[in-house]
Design a protein around this motif. Structure first.
Motif, PDB file in Angstrom:
ATOM      1  N   GLY A 120       4.676  18.615 -22.940  1.00  0.00           N
ATOM      2  CA  GLY A 120       4.812  17.155 -21.829  1.00  0.00           C
ATOM      3  C   GLY A 120       4.452  16.425 -22.400  1.00  0.00           C
ATOM      4  N   GLY A 121       4.343  15.808 -23.713  1.00  0.00           N
ATOM      5  CA  GLY A 121       4.102  14.040 -24.263  1.00  0.00           C
ATOM      6  C   GLY A 121       6.009  14.545 -24.825  1.00  0.00           C
ATOM      7  N   VAL A 122       6.332  16.063 -25.774  1.00  0.00           N
ATOM      8  CA  VAL A 122       7.402  15.735 -25.962  1.00  0.00           C
ATOM      9  C   VAL A 122       8.223  15.889 -24.409  1.00  0.00           C
ATOM     10  CG1 VAL A 122       9.076  17.368 -27.095  1.00  0.00           C
ATOM     11  CG2 VAL A 122       6.810  17.444 -27.785  1.00  0.00           C
ATOM     12  N   VAL A 123       8.265  16.201 -23.919  1.00  0.00           N
ATOM     13  CA  VAL A 123       9.033  15.891 -22.660  1.00  0.00           C
ATOM     14  C   VAL A 123       9.163  14.685 -22.276  1.00  0.00           C
ATOM     15  CG1 VAL A 123       9.875  16.793 -20.108  1.00  0.00           C
ATOM     16  CG2 VAL A 123       9.312  18.192 -21.819  1.00  0.00           C
ATOM     17  N   SER A 124       8.368  13.655 -21.983  1.00  0.00           N
ATOM     18  CA  SER A 124       7.417  12.423 -21.401  1.00  0.00           C
ATOM     19  C   SER A 124       9.114  11.514 -22.663  1.00  0.00           C
ATOM     20  CB  SER A 124       6.310  12.143 -21.529  1.00  0.00           C
ATOM     21  OG  SER A 124       5.957  12.848 -20.577  1.00  0.00           O
ATOM     22  N   LEU A 125       8.534  12.098 -24.041  1.00  0.00           N
ATOM     23  CA  LEU A 125       9.431  10.648 -25.059  1.00  0.00           C
ATOM     24  C   LEU A 125      10.804  11.827 -24.958  1.00  0.00           C
ATOM     25  CD1 LEU A 125       9.526   9.306 -27.304  1.00  0.00           C
ATOM     26  CD2 LEU A 125       8.356  11.339 -29.076  1.00  0.00           C
ATOM     27  N   ILE A 126      10.661  12.792 -24.571  1.00  0.00           N
ATOM     28  CA  ILE A 126      12.669  12.231 -24.408  1.00  0.00           C
ATOM     29  C   ILE A 126      13.218  11.352 -23.356  1.00  0.00           C
ATOM     30  CG2 ILE A 126      14.241  13.466 -24.254  1.00  0.00           C
ATOM     31  CD1 ILE A 126      13.176  16.667 -25.485  1.00  0.00           C
ATOM     32  N   GLY A 127      12.172  11.380 -22.295  1.00  0.00           N
ATOM     33  CA  GLY A 127      12.856  10.744 -21.234  1.00  0.00           C
ATOM     34  C   GLY A 127      12.475   9.570 -21.698  1.00  0.00           C
ATOM     35  N   PHE A 186       2.458  21.211 -13.400  1.00  0.00           N
ATOM     36  CA  PHE A 186       1.220  19.716 -13.312  1.00  0.00           C
ATOM     37  C   PHE A 186       0.867  18.968 -14.417  1.00  0.00           C
ATOM     38  CE2 PHE A 186      -0.144  23.549 -10.914  1.00  0.00           C
ATOM     39  CZ  PHE A 186      -0.471  23.191 -10.155  1.00  0.00           C
ATOM     40  N   VAL A 187       1.874  19.224 -15.241  1.00  0.00           N
ATOM     41  CA  VAL A 187       1.090  18.602 -16.987  1.00  0.00           C
ATOM     42  C   VAL A 187       2.400  17.260 -16.275  1.00  0.00           C
ATOM     43  CG1 VAL A 187       1.862  18.517 -19.308  1.00  0.00           C
ATOM     44  CG2 VAL A 187       0.393  20.265 -18.556  1.00  0.00           C
ATOM     45  N   LEU A 188       3.576  17.118 -16.623  1.00  0.00           N
ATOM     46  CA  LEU A 188       4.752  16.302 -16.521  1.00  0.00           C
ATOM     47  C   LEU A 188       3.841  15.530 -14.896  1.00  0.00           C
ATOM     48  CD1 LEU A 188       7.934  18.756 -17.163  1.00  0.00           C
ATOM     49  CD2 LEU A 188       6.849  16.274 -18.573  1.00  0.00           C
ATOM     50  N   LEU A 189       3.441  15.713 -13.630  1.00  0.00           N
ATOM     51  CA  LEU A 189       3.297  15.323 -12.992  1.00  0.00           C
ATOM     52  C   LEU A 189       1.850  14.128 -13.601  1.00  0.00           C
ATOM     53  CD1 LEU A 189       2.881  17.280 -10.101  1.00  0.00           C
ATOM     54  CD2 LEU A 189       4.114  15.689 -10.520  1.00  0.00           C
ATOM     55  N   THR A 190       0.938  14.590 -14.973  1.00  0.00           N
ATOM     56  CA  THR A 190       0.642  13.763 -15.315  1.00  0.00           C
ATOM     57  C   THR A 190       0.170  12.864 -15.945  1.00  0.00           C
ATOM     58  OG1 THR A 190      -1.065  15.864 -15.263  1.00  0.00           O
ATOM     59  CG2 THR A 190      -1.818  13.920 -16.211  1.00  0.00           C
ATOM     60  N   VAL A 249      22.738  16.287 -26.328  1.00  0.00           N
ATOM     61  CA  VAL A 249      21.593  17.143 -25.864  1.00  0.00           C
ATOM     62  C   VAL A 249      20.148  16.458 -25.346  1.00  0.00           C
ATOM     63  CG1 VAL A 249      19.646  18.519 -27.157  1.00  0.00           C
ATOM     64  CG2 VAL A 249      22.127  18.516 -27.865  1.00  0.00           C
ATOM     65  N   THR A 250      19.355  15.470 -25.998  1.00  0.00           N
ATOM     66  CA  THR A 250      17.937  14.252 -25.348  1.00  0.00           C
ATOM     67  C   THR A 250      18.114  14.273 -24.349  1.00  0.00           C
ATOM     68  OG1 THR A 250      18.017  13.681 -27.630  1.00  0.00           O
ATOM     69  CG2 THR A 250      16.327  13.227 -25.762  1.00  0.00           C
ATOM     70  N   PRO A 251      19.034  13.475 -23.705  1.00  0.00           N
ATOM     71  CA  PRO A 251      19.406  13.591 -22.235  1.00  0.00           C
ATOM     72  C   PRO A 251      19.466  14.494 -21.122  1.00  0.00           C
ATOM     73  CG  PRO A 251      21.611  12.534 -23.143  1.00  0.00           C
ATOM     74  CD  PRO A 251      19.898  12.945 -24.770  1.00  0.00           C
ATOM     75  N   LEU A 252      20.151  15.567 -21.821  1.00  0.00           N
ATOM     76  CA  LEU A 252      20.494  16.960 -21.117  1.00  0.00           C
ATOM     77  C   LEU A 252      18.987  17.327 -20.752  1.00  0.00           C
ATOM     78  CD1 LEU A 252      22.560  18.518 -19.939  1.00  0.00           C
ATOM     79  CD2 LEU A 252      22.806  20.415 -22.616  1.00  0.00           C
ATOM     80  N   ILE A 253      18.315  17.295 -21.546  1.00  0.00           N
ATOM     81  CA  ILE A 253      16.671  17.980 -21.384  1.00  0.00           C
ATOM     82  C   ILE A 253      16.155  17.526 -20.503  1.00  0.00           C
ATOM     83  CG2 ILE A 253      14.875  18.031 -22.508  1.00  0.00           C
ATOM     84  CD1 ILE A 253      16.119  18.793 -25.281  1.00  0.00           C
ATOM     85  N   CYS A 257      17.683  15.662 -18.806  1.00  0.00           N
ATOM     86  CA  CYS A 257      18.104  16.207 -16.732  1.00  0.00           C
ATOM     87  C   CYS A 257      17.289  17.276 -16.180  1.00  0.00           C
ATOM     88  CB  CYS A 257      19.638  15.565 -16.919  1.00  0.00           C
ATOM     89  SG  CYS A 257      19.864  13.916 -16.358  1.00  0.00           S
ATOM     90  N   LEU A 258      17.417  18.139 -17.374  1.00  0.00           N
ATOM     91  CA  LEU A 258      17.294  19.368 -16.752  1.00  0.00           C
ATOM     92  C   LEU A 258      15.967  19.807 -16.820  1.00  0.00           C
ATOM     93  CD1 LEU A 258      19.139  22.224 -19.686  1.00  0.00           C
ATOM     94  CD2 LEU A 258      19.564  21.962 -17.441  1.00  0.00           C
ATOM     95  N   SER A 259      14.779  18.757 -16.638  1.00  0.00           N
ATOM     96  CA  SER A 259      13.313  19.165 -16.571  1.00  0.00           C
ATOM     97  C   SER A 259      13.228  18.282 -15.204  1.00  0.00           C
ATOM     98  CB  SER A 259      12.334  18.307 -17.927  1.00  0.00           C
ATOM     99  OG  SER A 259      12.883  17.046 -17.995  1.00  0.00           O
ATOM    100  N   SER A 260      13.579  17.046 -14.976  1.00  0.00           N
ATOM    101  CA  SER A 260      13.421  16.775 -13.608  1.00  0.00           C
ATOM    102  C   SER A 260      14.267  17.325 -12.801  1.00  0.00           C
ATOM    103  CB  SER A 260      15.203  15.368 -13.561  1.00  0.00           C
ATOM    104  OG  SER A 260      14.286  14.677 -14.927  1.00  0.00           O
ATOM    105  N   ALA A 261      15.584  18.481 -12.985  1.00  0.00           N
ATOM    106  CA  ALA A 261      15.740  18.780 -11.890  1.00  0.00           C
ATOM    107  C   ALA A 261      14.514  20.282 -11.733  1.00  0.00           C
ATOM    108  CB  ALA A 261      16.810  20.170 -12.420  1.00  0.00           C
ATOM    109  N   TYR A 262      13.977  20.548 -13.018  1.00  0.00           N
ATOM    110  CA  TYR A 262      12.694  21.643 -12.547  1.00  0.00           C
ATOM    111  C   TYR A 262      12.151  21.388 -11.752  1.00  0.00           C
ATOM    112  CZ  TYR A 262       9.173  24.399 -13.820  1.00  0.00           C
ATOM    113  OH  TYR A 262       8.534  25.861 -13.227  1.00  0.00           O
TER     114      TYR A 262
END
Length: 468
Positions: A63-70, A212-216, A405-409, A411-416
């Protein structure tokens, strides 16, 4: 102060945002929005969908990694296009005025105001447990939160950010108390051995746990709305985003380790209030009262930051569309968009009334906001690619690493999460999508309305005596 002119005639001045925020202000806004009541509610849901302690902790790290990418993607947008309009401004440059209008409409009527109502309901629910005001106590408390915090932010930016820093400090100190209780005051029978005990009842659904993690972790993007008011300049916003996400991830890991140390994974999965159960085991019923106050303060912190940033988009909407021109007034004395705050407050109170009708305000607001939020979050991620192509020569003080790669990840997490918010929610989501559809209708008639307003404005200008 920007001076308006008509030919060589000076017809008045118009106040604009000024750099009034420091780096610590920006970090306080980010941390204050993200670390809200979610960390006291979602860990049990994450535990129930984690087959082992390792997977449970991995979800929070991811969750921290995905948020950091965003955040890295946002850092490029905010440093390249610093503007009080935030996401609205990025979408406008990438897709044009119409989609930007639709986003501003959604933010004013669904995303931001729904979040304010949601957080206010959390405060109302917990304060009611401490002292009830009668049958409608949660609604009364929630309404008071909106009115008081809106008033504080109308007074001025220094009061608003000062309140934010105080609340964030109290919130983090409270979380440290819970963490300390979990590590140093846990009974022997709930010691470290419980971390590895009895995980047979859990499922292994990493994808659902990540929802749930990403919502948090949600809310760090709100920093985009203060990018035009930061004194430390463009690179300061990148530092604030990255530092904020790292700090939040560390705090989340510590508090979840404390939960595990006292309750174990199975105990967390079976708990409806993990923080309350932790405090009950370590300090008794007095600890339950303490956690009730803490959750209220945490939600109050997020609500104040959400009110502060939300009005900035409404201000941008008023600047660009004559129909909402009343929102585009900046008060130089208070350094705040007063009208935008007032309108936002009234809409939030209306949504609190909607929660009253459904008798489940918190859940209704989650359903109401989630699909619309993740839809536009995805569009902002795609906007980074579009703006790289449309404006390749634009100075970019910060470039997202490992592009594309970074912004693509991101976008994919947001789509999910957009998919998940539609699949796992109910009537509230349909209402939110319906309000967005009203914005589409407004979008279709907007050109005609703007032409009429412009024609009236031209007539008014012609009526000004030439001798002036």
């Amino acid at each position: 102060m920007k001076e308006k002119t008509q030919g060589n005639l000076r017809i008045g001045t118009e106040a604009e945002p000024k750099p009034a925020l420091g780096l610590t202000d920006a970090i306080a806004v980010i941390v204050g929005i993200v670390i809200g009541a979610g960390i006291f509610r979602t860990p049990s849901l994450v535990a129930a969908n984690s087959g082992s302690v390792g997977i449970f902790l991995l979800t929070w790290v991811l969750g921290g990694v995905v948020s950091l990418i965003g955040a890295l993607s946002y850092a490029e947008l905010t440093t390249t296009f610093p503007n009080t309009g935030g996401d609205y401004y990025f979408l406008r440059r990438a897709y044009g005025k119409r989609l930007a209008f639709l986003f501003a409409w959604a933010r004013m009527s669904v995303i931001q105001t729904g979040s304010i109502a949601l957080l206010s309901f959390i405060i109302g629910d917990y304060l009611t447990q401490i002292y009830t005001l009668g049958e409608f106590s949660p609604v009364i408390y929630a309404s008071l939160v909106v009115i008081v915090l809106t008033g504080i932010n109308i007074v001025g930016v220094k009061v608003g950010t000062g309140t934010q820093k105080v609340l964030t400090t109290v919130e983090v100190l409270g979380i440290l108390i819970i963490t300390g209780a979990g590590f140093f005051f846990a009974p022997e029978q709930a010691g470290a051995s419980s971390i590895a005990s009895d995980t047979s009842g859990q499922t292994n659904s990493l994808g659902l746990a990540m929802v749930f993690v990403l919502l948090t972790f949600g809310g760090w993007n709100e920093a985009a709305y203060i990018s035009g008011e930061l004194r430390s300049g463009r690179k300061g916003m990148a530092i604030a985003l990255v530092a904020g996400i790292i700090l939040i991830t560390i705090i989340y890991l510590l508090i979840n380790l404390a939960y595990l140390n006292v309750l174990g994974l199975s105990g967390m999965a079976q708990s409806d209030a993990v923080a309350g159960d932790l405090m009950r085991i370590t300090f008794g019923e007095g600890g339950v009262l303490l956690i009730g106050v803490l959750v209220a303060v945490s939600a109050l912190t997020s609500a104040n930051a959400t009110i502060f940033t939300g009005a900035r988009t409404n201000y941008a909407l008023g600047r660009d569309f004559p129909l909402f021109g009343i929102l585009g007034k900046w008060n130089e004395q208070t350094s705040s968009p007063v009208n935008a705050f007032i309108v936002q407050g009234f809409i939030s109170l209306a949504l609190i009334s909607l929660g009253l009708l459904t008798r489940n305000g918190f859940a209704t607001m989650i359903e109401y906001t989630a699909p619309v939020f993740w839809f536009f979050f995805l569009l902002v991620g795609v906007a980074l690619f579009i703006l790289r192509r449309k404006e390749p020569d634009r100075e970019r003080p910060f470039r997202v690493p490992l592009y594309p790669v970074t912004p693509l990840i991101f976008c994919l997490s947001s789509a999910y999460l957009l998919y998940s918010s539609l699949v796992y929610t109910g009537l509230g989501a349909l209402v939110g999508v319906g309000v967005l559809a009203v914005g589409v209708i407004l979008l279709l008639v907007l050109p005609a309305i703007d032409r009429k307003i412009a024609a009236r404005s031209d007539k008014a200008k012609e009526a000004v005596p030439k001798s002036l």
